[in-house]
Write a protein that holds these residues in place. Structure first.
Motif, short mmCIF file in Angstrom:
data_model
loop_
_atom_site.label_atom_id
_atom_site.label_comp_id
_atom_site.label_asym_id
_atom_site.label_seq_id
_atom_site.Cartn_x
_atom_site.Cartn_y
_atom_site.Cartn_z
N LEU A 1 -5.62 0.56 3.94
CA LEU A 1 -5.67 1.95 3.45
C LEU A 1 -6.14 2.91 4.54
CD1 LEU A 1 -6.77 1.42 -0.22
CD2 LEU A 1 -4.80 2.72 0.53
N SER A 2 -7.03 2.45 5.42
CA SER A 2 -7.47 3.30 6.55
C SER A 2 -6.29 3.59 7.46
CB SER A 2 -8.55 2.61 7.38
OG SER A 2 -9.68 2.40 6.63
N LEU A 3 -5.50 2.56 7.70
CA LEU A 3 -4.33 2.72 8.59
C LEU A 3 -3.31 3.67 7.95
CD1 LEU A 3 -3.12 1.72 11.24
CD2 LEU A 3 -2.14 -0.21 10.00
N MET A 4 -3.10 3.48 6.65
CA MET A 4 -2.13 4.33 5.95
C MET A 4 -2.55 5.80 5.97
SD MET A 4 -0.14 3.97 2.57
CE MET A 4 1.29 4.23 3.56
N LYS A 5 -3.87 6.03 5.85
CA LYS A 5 -4.40 7.39 5.82
C LYS A 5 -4.04 8.17 7.09
CE LYS A 5 -8.88 9.41 4.76
NZ LYS A 5 -10.30 9.12 4.83
N GLY B 1 -3.60 -0.23 -6.33
CA GLY B 1 -2.47 -1.12 -6.08
C GLY B 1 -1.38 -0.93 -7.12
N ALA B 2 -0.28 -0.26 -6.71
CA ALA B 2 0.84 -0.02 -7.63
C ALA B 2 1.91 -1.09 -7.47
CB ALA B 2 1.43 1.37 -7.37
N ASP B 3 2.28 -1.35 -6.23
CA ASP B 3 3.41 -2.26 -5.97
C ASP B 3 2.96 -3.71 -5.97
OD1 ASP B 3 5.24 -0.24 -5.61
OD2 ASP B 3 5.09 -0.22 -3.43
N ILE B 4 3.59 -4.51 -6.79
CA ILE B 4 3.25 -5.94 -6.81
C ILE B 4 4.51 -6.81 -6.84
CG2 ILE B 4 1.04 -5.65 -8.01
CD1 ILE B 4 2.62 -6.76 -10.55
N SER B 5 4.31 -8.06 -6.44
CA SER B 5 5.28 -9.10 -6.77
C SER B 5 4.48 -10.34 -7.15
CB SER B 5 6.20 -9.40 -5.59
OG SER B 5 5.46 -9.99 -4.56
N GLY B 6 5.07 -11.21 -7.92
CA GLY B 6 4.33 -12.40 -8.34
C GLY B 6 5.08 -13.18 -9.40
N VAL B 7 4.32 -13.98 -10.14
CA VAL B 7 4.91 -14.87 -11.14
C VAL B 7 4.27 -14.60 -12.50
CG1 VAL B 7 5.24 -17.30 -11.77
CG2 VAL B 7 5.29 -16.63 -9.37
N ILE B 8 5.10 -14.56 -13.53
CA ILE B 8 4.56 -14.30 -14.88
C ILE B 8 3.82 -15.53 -15.39
CG2 ILE B 8 5.17 -13.77 -17.28
CD1 ILE B 8 6.83 -11.64 -16.22
N GLU B 9 2.57 -15.29 -15.78
CA GLU B 9 1.72 -16.41 -16.20
C GLU B 9 1.61 -16.48 -17.73
OE1 GLU B 9 -0.52 -17.98 -13.58
OE2 GLU B 9 -2.32 -18.43 -14.71
N VAL C 1 0.85 -1.19 0.00
CA VAL C 1 0.00 0.00 0.00
C VAL C 1 0.89 1.24 0.00
CG1 VAL C 1 -1.60 1.25 1.48
CG2 VAL C 1 -1.86 -1.20 1.18
N ASN C 2 0.52 2.23 -0.82
CA ASN C 2 1.25 3.51 -0.85
C ASN C 2 0.27 4.66 -0.66
OD1 ASN C 2 4.19 2.98 -1.71
ND2 ASN C 2 3.02 1.70 -3.12
N GLY D 1 7.54 1.96 8.30
CA GLY D 1 7.92 1.12 7.16
C GLY D 1 6.76 0.94 6.20
N LYS D 2 6.39 -0.32 5.93
CA LYS D 2 5.39 -0.59 4.89
C LYS D 2 4.28 -1.52 5.38
CE LYS D 2 5.57 -0.09 0.96
NZ LYS D 2 4.89 0.92 0.09
N LEU D 3 3.12 -1.41 4.71
CA LEU D 3 1.99 -2.31 4.92
C LEU D 3 1.89 -3.19 3.67
CD1 LEU D 3 -0.65 0.31 6.18
CD2 LEU D 3 0.95 -1.05 7.55
N VAL D 4 1.84 -4.51 3.87
CA VAL D 4 1.81 -5.39 2.68
C VAL D 4 0.55 -6.25 2.67
CG1 VAL D 4 4.33 -5.46 2.45
CG2 VAL D 4 3.16 -7.22 3.76
N ILE D 5 0.21 -6.71 1.46
CA ILE D 5 -0.99 -7.50 1.24
C ILE D 5 -0.56 -8.85 0.66
CG2 ILE D 5 -3.26 -7.55 0.10
CD1 ILE D 5 -2.83 -4.91 1.66
N THR D 6 -0.98 -9.94 1.31
CA THR D 6 -0.75 -11.27 0.73
C THR D 6 -1.98 -11.65 -0.09
OG1 THR D 6 0.59 -11.92 2.62
CG2 THR D 6 -0.29 -13.70 1.26
N ILE D 7 -1.74 -12.06 -1.34
CA ILE D 7 -2.89 -12.33 -2.24
C ILE D 7 -2.99 -13.82 -2.55
CG2 ILE D 7 -3.85 -11.83 -4.52
CD1 ILE D 7 -2.64 -9.00 -4.15
#
Ligand SMILES: NC(=O)c1ccc[n+]([C@@H]2O[C@H](COP(=O)([O-])OP(=O)(O)OC[C@H]3O[C@@H](n4cnc5c(N)ncnc54)[C@H](OP(=O)(O)O)[C@@H]3O)[C@@H](O)[C@H]2O)c1
Length: 318
Positions: free
Chosen positions: A302-306, A69-77, A39-40, A312-318
């Motif tokens: 996003l509420s917390l970020m506001k 959602g701008a920042d991602i990581s993952g696998v190319i499908e 989250v940014n 540091g950072k807040l991350v999302i596991t998908i």
């Protein structure tokens, strides 16, 4: 696929988890199975549609792109027919902010230039914490800040997403770092490498009897007239948070003082992601993560970020 959707500008309550069609990659794009996102503040600006000028690119009355959602990581499908640098199965990380966002979803499409191979030593969550914040820190220090070994640098807003990378990158480049943050985050700033920490509730760095080669500023809570005396001759001030004053008067102030006052608009570049991945793999930088959320908890993140009190950072596991 599941995605967090918003159809009108507003608050995090406007965000809903929905089933939507998987995006189709164009010839020059890849389809990414997103495994983590982060989250940014940019997500918050697009969600609320403020400050108003963001709507010139994101849609005047309603959001043009419905998945944040701008920042991602993952696998190319899948890869489009013109894609040359990635293959199916590659583990990547990147920043979709220049190409319509879309990271808070099970799949996203991206052009090659905004992605790089994921740092091998980081988890997907750690890698997703990096792109926008670390690229902003790097471009602020290196491109506008012209950082040099031995420089004395002050980072205002040092414990947030950008600041926490800025401390580490500045130290990796041989600078002496003074971090400005709350007392709550002083230990984090020291752990990240800060040589000195100023608690902004106790000391105002613009009223201290010392000067810096470079000031990197996220909160932008001091005027240029207050900043100028704490810059050394030829010193540089870079606002990475929004500064109307630096935008309008920075060039004039630079001309008048011989110091440099600039605002940064960071832009993701593959080469920068590759450099940052190398620094991460060498153990020179790491993403401090305050909290981990699941996809349906994006509104909470996003509420917390506001509230603006992130360590540091807040991350999302998908
Ligand atoms: N120019 C660009 O391209 C670009 C890119 C990314 C972000 N940004 C902008 O840069 C700003 C910061 O982003 P971010 O991701 O680092 O935000 P963030 O993760 O929310 O961090 C903000 C930090 O500011 C600190 N802070 C709050 N009040 C402060 C004060 N009075 N003095 C010093 N520090 C204070 C907070 O620390 P405490 O909890 O310790 O108070 C918090 O850690 C945002 O405005 C964002 O929109 C710009």
């Amino acid at each position: 696929m599941k995605a967090i959707i918003y159809e009108t500008y507003g608050s995090p309550e406007n965000l809903k988890l929905k089933e939507v069609n998987r995006p189709e990659p164009k010839a020059d794009e890849v389809l990414v199975k997103v495994l983590a996102a982060s989250v940014n503040q940019a997500d918050g600006h697009l969600l609320s549609g403020t400050p108003f000028p963001v709507r010139f690119s994101s849609g005047l009355f309603r959001p043009k792109h419905q998945i944040l959602g701008a920042d991602i990581s993952g696998v190319i499908e899948r890869v489009g027919k013109d894609v040359t640098q990635f293959q199916v199965g590659d583990q990547i990380f990147g920043d979709l902010s220049g190409s319509g966002f879309g990271g808070f979803a099970e799949y996203a499409v991206a052009k090659e230039g905004v992605l790089a191979k994921k740092p091998k030593n980081l988890t997907f969550e750690e890698a997703a914490a990096m792109p926008m914040a670390s690229v902003t820190a790097l471009q602020g220090l290196r491109d506008l800040g012209k950082i040099k070994k031995g420089d004395e640098i002050l980072i205002n807003g040092a414990s947030g997403g950008v600041g926490s990378f800025a401390i580490q990158i500045a130290k990796a480049l041989g600078a002496k770092v003074t971090a400005v943050c709350s007392r709550r985050n002083a230990d984090l700033a020291k752990t990240l490498g800060a040589d000195e920490v100023i608690d902004y509730a106790v000391r105002n760095f613009t009223q201290e009897d010392r000067k810096f080669d470079l000031i990197l500023d996220g909160p932008v809570n001091h005027s240029l007239n207050q900043i100028e005396p704490v810059l050394k001759g030829g010193g540089r001030y870079v606002a990475f948070g929004f500064s109307m004053e630096a935008l309008m008067l920075g060039s004039w102030k630079s001309y008048r003082t011989g110091k440099k006052f600039a605002t940064l608009m960071a832009k993701v570049k593959k080469d920068d992601l590759v450099l940052l991945a190398t620094l991460a793999d060498e153990g020179k930088i790491y993403p401090p993560i305050q909290q981990n959320f699941t996809l349906d908890e994006v509104p909470e993140a996003l509420s917390l970020m506001k509230k603006g009190k992130i360590s540091g950072k807040l991350v999302i596991t998908i």
